[in-house]
Design a protein around this motif. Sequence first.
Motif: not given
Length: 253
Positions: A88-91, A158-159, A174-175, A177-180
């Motif tokens: 997610l972070s890379a994209r 969702a994010n 990043s808080n 839950p679906t971000s990790r």
Amino acid sequence: MLTRLLTTSTLLPLLRPSSRLMSSSVGLSIPHAKSSLLTCTCVCFDVDSTVITEEGIDVLASHLGKGSEVSEWTSKAMGGNVKFEDALSARLGLIEPSKSSIIECLKIHPFKLSPGVEKFIETLHEKNVDVWLVSGGFRIMIEPIAEVLNIPKDNILANNILHDEEGNYVGFDSNEPTSRDLGKPAALNMIKRSKGHESVVMVGDGATDAQAKPPAVAFIGYGGVQDRESVREKADWFVYDFEELTEVVKGRE
């Protein structure tokens, strides 16, 4: 004549049923999945390549001229080859989408619902089943889909993409839950605690969806857009057509 030219070896591929036609027989525990659909009080859906026919972040990346680089990361994430938060972070780092670019993308490229999913969700609603969208995608892109499907915005996990006052990209929350990695089981636990659901079914196409069991009592894999072997092997029931699921739900009391 044509029939004389068709040898046995030529006919064999024509006689073999395709995996799509055999979809109802694929899964670790199909009777359990069907029973769960008949008795659960909540069904949670992944969105990208499940409720809709595309990956939202890939569509956005293509709109911003970064399609090939981002789709590589998406494939890795959905196949379970990298941690979701890293992908997610890379994209997002590659595309850095402004708020205006996301809105423009949605206008130019509205998402298409997967065949049969609207009827399936309508049938769940008719049977008083609570429906949630639990996605590693972005709320700003998912809310219009939820509106079409009569799913309340409060039923979306969702994010969130973060923007400054001018609408420039500054990161993501990043808080959520679906971000990790392992975010979907955490999200389903949140839903169970807040809504009092004892029996939740997860439907999705990716490795992160398969991770949702437990706490989901059953995981139903969907291969109508992306047929991933790693997901098929983990699914209680793996289907290519939402109509199969609709027919089961119609049998609820």
